[in-house]
Scaffold this active site. Sequence first.
Site, PDB file in Angstrom:
ATOM      1  N   GLU A   1       0.870  -1.174   0.000  1.00 38.12           N
ATOM      2  CA  GLU A   1       0.000   0.000   0.000  1.00 38.12           C
ATOM      3  C   GLU A   1       0.909   1.227   0.000  1.00 38.12           C
ATOM      4  O   GLU A   1       1.757   1.367   0.881  1.00 38.12           O
ATOM      5  CB  GLU A   1      -0.867   0.052   1.258  1.00 38.12           C
ATOM      6  CG  GLU A   1      -2.067  -0.854   1.259  1.00 38.12           C
ATOM      7  CD  GLU A   1      -2.899  -0.638   2.519  1.00 38.12           C
ATOM      8  OE1 GLU A   1      -2.948   0.502   3.035  1.00 38.12           O
ATOM      9  OE2 GLU A   1      -3.488  -1.605   3.008  1.00 38.12           O
TER      10      GLU A   1
ATOM     11  N   ASP B   1      -6.826   8.106   9.434  1.00 37.00           N
ATOM     12  CA  ASP B   1      -5.494   7.814   9.956  1.00 37.00           C
ATOM     13  C   ASP B   1      -5.226   8.481  11.297  1.00 37.00           C
ATOM     14  O   ASP B   1      -5.702   9.570  11.586  1.00 37.00           O
ATOM     15  CB  ASP B   1      -4.442   8.243   8.938  1.00 37.00           C
ATOM     16  CG  ASP B   1      -4.516   7.434   7.659  1.00 37.00           C
ATOM     17  OD1 ASP B   1      -4.490   6.199   7.768  1.00 37.00           O
ATOM     18  OD2 ASP B   1      -4.634   8.021   6.576  1.00 37.00           O
TER      19      ASP B   1
END
Length: 266
Positions: A49, A60
């Site tokens: 990723e 996040d």
Amino acid sequence: MNRIEKRLEELKQENKKAFITYTTAGLPDLQTTAKLIFAQEEAGADILEIGVPFSDPVADGPVIQNASYQAIQKGATLTKIFDMVEGVRKEKCEVPIVFMMYYNTVYHYGLEAFVTRCIECGVDGLIIPDLPFEEQGELKAVLAKNEASPILIQLVSPVSKQRVPMLLENARGFVYCVSQMGVTGKGANFHKDIREYLAAVKKESAIPVMVGFGIRTAKDIEPFEDIVDGAIVGSNLLRILEESNYSVDAVKEYVSGFKKELNENK
């Protein structure tokens, strides 16, 4: 066959679990990002990723938020990241690459132009955490125009129960199971019903089931390793990179060690 699907089929035949890593593009610079891609491929990472920095990465936690901010400050852009990926592909890098990104970046670039550039550069998949299933139609229509388009990876969470059949009906690649509520990088504080949740997803899924958010070592997935097909690590790898000054050797050691431990009893 898409590189993601090809690699996951190989692992299935070998009865092995997948190790998927996350790194933010552009830290400390894009040349180093390219070196880290090759290092992870050599160390045995199955899928990479690559985080496309964004100013407001809502899924996040602090580690990836800070990494995204620093990469933007250093000049990382989607255009430059495309060029970097195109470069590593020209150097015979064959590891599957997934862009982890936010929809505003895609939309601003232009859907048609974005998908075309993904195909040109060899981007195999997309994870877009702020694009709900109900709003994926426009992007899916563009992706469907070319069989070489990247796969749109679906995310599910511990509160997705009633939505899982819908989310996975035509899903490809793998399903990304979020292990806990909240953001990335909080450690292995998994949802209290995680086994039940992962088992329900596994029962419904025709594609491999991966678990991410808060995983640091292969031991973290032992409580449910009989259910899932692999693990995804992001924040912890970014910490290791930062502490080692983005050492290629440090990333190789972590990736190879995790992969070995993940499959040592297989």
